[in-house]
Design a protein around this motif. Structure first.
Motif, PDB file in Angstrom:
ATOM      1  N   ASP A 226      70.181   7.457  54.577  1.00 27.00           N
ATOM      2  CA  ASP A 226      70.757   8.050  53.625  1.00 27.00           C
ATOM      3  C   ASP A 226      69.944   8.954  52.618  1.00 27.00           C
ATOM      4  O   ASP A 226      70.464   9.624  51.739  1.00 27.00           O
ATOM      5  CB  ASP A 226      71.439   7.042  52.610  1.00 27.00           C
ATOM      6  CG  ASP A 226      72.531   6.219  53.112  1.00 27.00           C
ATOM      7  OD1 ASP A 226      73.070   6.722  54.222  1.00 27.00           O
ATOM      8  OD2 ASP A 226      72.522   5.006  53.003  1.00 27.00           O
ATOM      9  N   TRP A 241      73.696  16.828  50.214  1.00 26.55           N
ATOM     10  CA  TRP A 241      73.636  15.533  49.496  1.00 26.55           C
ATOM     11  C   TRP A 241      73.240  15.575  48.089  1.00 26.55           C
ATOM     12  O   TRP A 241      73.007  16.671  47.779  1.00 26.55           O
ATOM     13  CB  TRP A 241      71.917  14.692  50.236  1.00 26.55           C
ATOM     14  CG  TRP A 241      72.130  14.660  51.639  1.00 26.55           C
ATOM     15  CD1 TRP A 241      72.447  13.390  52.009  1.00 26.55           C
ATOM     16  CD2 TRP A 241      71.705  15.474  52.710  1.00 26.55           C
ATOM     17  NE1 TRP A 241      72.210  13.374  53.641  1.00 26.55           N
ATOM     18  CE2 TRP A 241      71.652  14.967  54.064  1.00 26.55           C
ATOM     19  CE3 TRP A 241      71.330  16.829  52.452  1.00 26.55           C
ATOM     20  CZ2 TRP A 241      71.412  15.530  54.992  1.00 26.55           C
ATOM     21  CZ3 TRP A 241      70.968  17.737  53.827  1.00 26.55           C
ATOM     22  CH2 TRP A 241      71.193  17.006  55.151  1.00 26.55           C
ATOM     23  N   GLN A 242      73.710  14.690  47.324  1.00 29.11           N
ATOM     24  CA  GLN A 242      73.483  14.611  45.816  1.00 29.11           C
ATOM     25  C   GLN A 242      72.095  13.845  45.381  1.00 29.11           C
ATOM     26  O   GLN A 242      72.057  12.814  46.004  1.00 29.11           O
ATOM     27  CB  GLN A 242      74.878  13.996  45.183  1.00 29.11           C
ATOM     28  CG  GLN A 242      76.051  14.664  45.177  1.00 29.11           C
ATOM     29  CD  GLN A 242      77.127  14.003  44.462  1.00 29.11           C
ATOM     30  OE1 GLN A 242      77.327  12.976  44.196  1.00 29.11           O
ATOM     31  NE2 GLN A 242      77.991  14.947  43.940  1.00 29.11           N
ATOM     32  N   SER A 244      71.505  12.693  42.710  1.00 26.17           N
ATOM     33  CA  SER A 244      71.747  11.243  41.855  1.00 26.17           C
ATOM     34  C   SER A 244      71.900  10.098  43.045  1.00 26.17           C
ATOM     35  O   SER A 244      71.565   9.106  42.741  1.00 26.17           O
ATOM     36  CB  SER A 244      72.968  11.530  41.141  1.00 26.17           C
ATOM     37  OG  SER A 244      74.041  11.956  41.845  1.00 26.17           O
ATOM     38  N   SER A 245      72.671  10.364  43.976  1.00 29.11           N
ATOM     39  CA  SER A 245      72.988   9.269  45.025  1.00 29.11           C
ATOM     40  C   SER A 245      71.700   8.998  45.572  1.00 29.11           C
ATOM     41  O   SER A 245      71.368   7.717  45.900  1.00 29.11           O
ATOM     42  CB  SER A 245      73.935   9.892  46.077  1.00 29.11           C
ATOM     43  OG  SER A 245      75.068  10.106  45.315  1.00 29.11           O
ATOM     44  N   GLU A 248      69.676   6.520  43.231  1.00 29.94           N
ATOM     45  CA  GLU A 248      70.390   5.377  43.130  1.00 29.94           C
ATOM     46  C   GLU A 248      69.965   4.445  44.389  1.00 29.94           C
ATOM     47  O   GLU A 248      69.665   3.334  44.408  1.00 29.94           O
ATOM     48  CB  GLU A 248      71.812   5.224  42.871  1.00 29.94           C
ATOM     49  CG  GLU A 248      72.160   5.834  41.767  1.00 29.94           C
ATOM     50  CD  GLU A 248      71.578   4.949  40.481  1.00 29.94           C
ATOM     51  OE1 GLU A 248      71.447   3.687  40.559  1.00 29.94           O
ATOM     52  OE2 GLU A 248      70.854   5.635  39.514  1.00 29.94           O
ATOM     53  N   LYS A 249      69.996   5.120  45.546  1.00 29.93           N
ATOM     54  CA  LYS A 249      69.494   4.466  46.743  1.00 29.93           C
ATOM     55  C   LYS A 249      67.974   4.089  46.888  1.00 29.93           C
ATOM     56  O   LYS A 249      67.779   2.956  47.503  1.00 29.93           O
ATOM     57  CB  LYS A 249      70.084   5.268  47.945  1.00 29.93           C
ATOM     58  CG  LYS A 249      69.699   4.825  49.287  1.00 29.93           C
ATOM     59  CD  LYS A 249      70.419   3.369  49.475  1.00 29.93           C
ATOM     60  CE  LYS A 249      70.092   2.566  50.965  1.00 29.93           C
ATOM     61  NZ  LYS A 249      70.798   3.138  51.962  1.00 29.93           N
TER      62      LYS A 249
END
Length: 484
Positions: A226, A241-242, A244-245, A248-249
């Motif tokens: 990811d 891809w973001q 921010s994501s 968090e990952k």
């Protein structure tokens, strides 16, 4: 025969001389140790006062060591750190509780043992008198006169912490015609602070050489599908891809995986349950056994009674990806030529700058000789373009801030507050109450309360110095003292 007899006599003489010398040395050492173990004879009348003072030394010293352990070597955080938002981790922002970083932004800032000693000594000097509370609990039986301010000496020994105090007191028994002078007090805390600090210092030193945390972070990024790094995919539409994501990952990966780091030679459980899809569900059968055991010293077995843990919680994490635009990472399209014009390929290569805090906790377990003790410190992990970034740009100098007198502190007034005084038993307003403002070792006279608002309430309005956990004490003849 005569020659042999002379040799035998000489040998006997040498042996006897040697025995006499050894006996003399043993006697000298015995006398020296006896002198060092001089028995402290305490008169029965003095025992309650001595026990009271000893208990205050114990309470204040142990509280100071606990605070030092919670905040990485600090009791009072210097202004240079307090005013720098990058120099400390705010764990509980609402309570204004911080842990100064031992390394951040290229600055090594490990507090020295001498600095910590001074912090504990100053804590004893400021809080001891509050504990003694003017010997109010002895007022009925004793008259206790303080002849001199207490003077503390703190020593971090190999297996304990010792506190010695010179505190001359004149102790008079009111109804017994007894009078005595008591000056010296001492207490030994069975906490192996020096050894715990030594291990903490060693971990920080090796992190700056091994980049162990940064390397584990890079591994986590590389192994997670990811989080894009370098790859390609046969497709015509661009892949996005973001950031921010991704952030968090990564925070989840760090929170879950960093606690599995172990220091070789310390106490940890190799049979700890760890979900393992390809083997036994125990730590020793997982990836962590081969990649998360950190050897920091060849003789690390001397820390076998200690447990060490690493943690990242939901603390601020800074991440920047390149190339990216407005928080979006996008792949590059490549088309085939001529006969392969129908073929599309998406290629991407991203690098990251990452910075986040890590807390290391060392727990020295209880034995028959020492009490349990916990010490934790924080530092920042730093990655630049997917590579560890621990370039040393400087070292913090630990100097005590200039001594502030009580007069200077009390005159440095800021906020205006109103203090109301009333009778706790009846609830009625009470005037003529002497008020004192206490902040650590500083005592500021506020004055007497009077009627406010044309007699509607009793109190006083004053500007007071800024203080965290300040105390207001009130006293009036015929009433028990109170504090808030």
């Amino acid at each position: 025969m005569l020659f042999q007899s002379i040799k035998s006599q000489a040998a006997i003489f040498l042996v006897m001389s040697l025995i006499i010398i050894i006996i003399g040395l043993l006697y000298f050492l015995y006398q020296k140790q006896s002198a060092e173990r001089e028995i402290d004879i305490v008169q029965p009348e003095v025992v309650p006062v001595k026990s009271y003072v000893d208990n205050c030394i114990k309470l204040v010293a142990e509280e100071g060591l606990e605070r030092i352990g919670l905040s990485g070597g600090y009791i009072s955080i210097p202004q240079s750190i307090n005013s720098n938002p990058f120099a400390a981790l705010s764990i509980y922002p609402k309570a204004d509780f911080k842990i100064p970083y031992w390394w951040h932004n290229g600055i090594e800032a490990v507090p020295t043992l001498e600095f910590i000693n001074q912090q504990l000594t100053e804590h004893l000097q400021s809080e001891f008198k509050n504990c003694i509370s003017r010997f109010e609990s002895f007022a009925d039986r004793y008259e206790i006169n303080e002849l001199k301010e207490p003077f503390f000496i703190v020593k971090f020994n190999e297996n304990d912490v010792s506190v010695s105090v010179e505190y001359p007191l004149e102790i008079v028994l009111k109804n017994g015609g007894f009078k005595a002078l008591r000056k010296d007090y001492a207490y030994t805390i069975p906490i192996r602070f020096k050894k715990v600090y030594e291990l903490a210092n060693l971990i920080m030193e090796r992190e700056n050489k091994d980049y162990f945390i940064e390397k584990k972070t890079i591994d986590l990024i590389s192994m997670d599908t990811d989080i894009p790094t370098t790859d390609y995919e046969a497709r015509c539409s661009s892949k996005t891809w973001q950031l921010s994501s991704i952030k968090e990952k990564l925070k989840t990966l760090l929170r879950v995986n960093l606690p599995y780091i172990r220091i070789k030679g310390t106490d940890y459980n190799p049979n700890l349950y760890v979900p393992n899809p390809s083997g036994n569900d125990v730590y020793s059968q997982t990836y962590f056994q081969h990649h998360y055991i950190w050897e920091i010293a060849t003789d690390s077995a001397k820390y076998r009674n200690m447990k060490v843990s690493f943690a990242y919680e939901n603390w601020p994490l800074d991440i920047y990806a390149r190339p990216s635009q407005n928080g979006i990472l996008r792949s590059n399209a490549q088309k085939g030529a001529d006969m392969l014009s129908f073929f599309c390929l998406q290629i991407w290569h991203f690098t990251y700058d990452i910075e986040y805090p890590v807390i290391v906790t060392i727990f020295d377990q209880q034995t028959k000789d020492n009490k349990p003790y916990q010490f934790r410190f924080a530092f920042k992990a730093d990655i630049d373009h997917n590579q560890p970034n621990r370039v040393n740009k400087g070292t913090a100098v630990f100097e005590q801030e200039p001594e502030v007198s009580s007069e200077d502190f009390c005159n440095n007034v800021q906020n205006e507050i109103t203090i109301f005084t009333f009778n706790n038993a009846t609830g009625e307003n009470e005037r003529d109450v002497e008020l004192t403002f206490v902040c650590g070792r500083f005592y500021c006279d506020i004055g007497k309360t009077d009627w406010l608002s044309f007699g509607a309430a009793a109190g006083i309005t004053k500007r007071l110095p800024y203080c965290v956990n300040g105390i207001v004490k009130g006293s009036k003849k015929g009433f028990a003292d109170a504090k808030e």
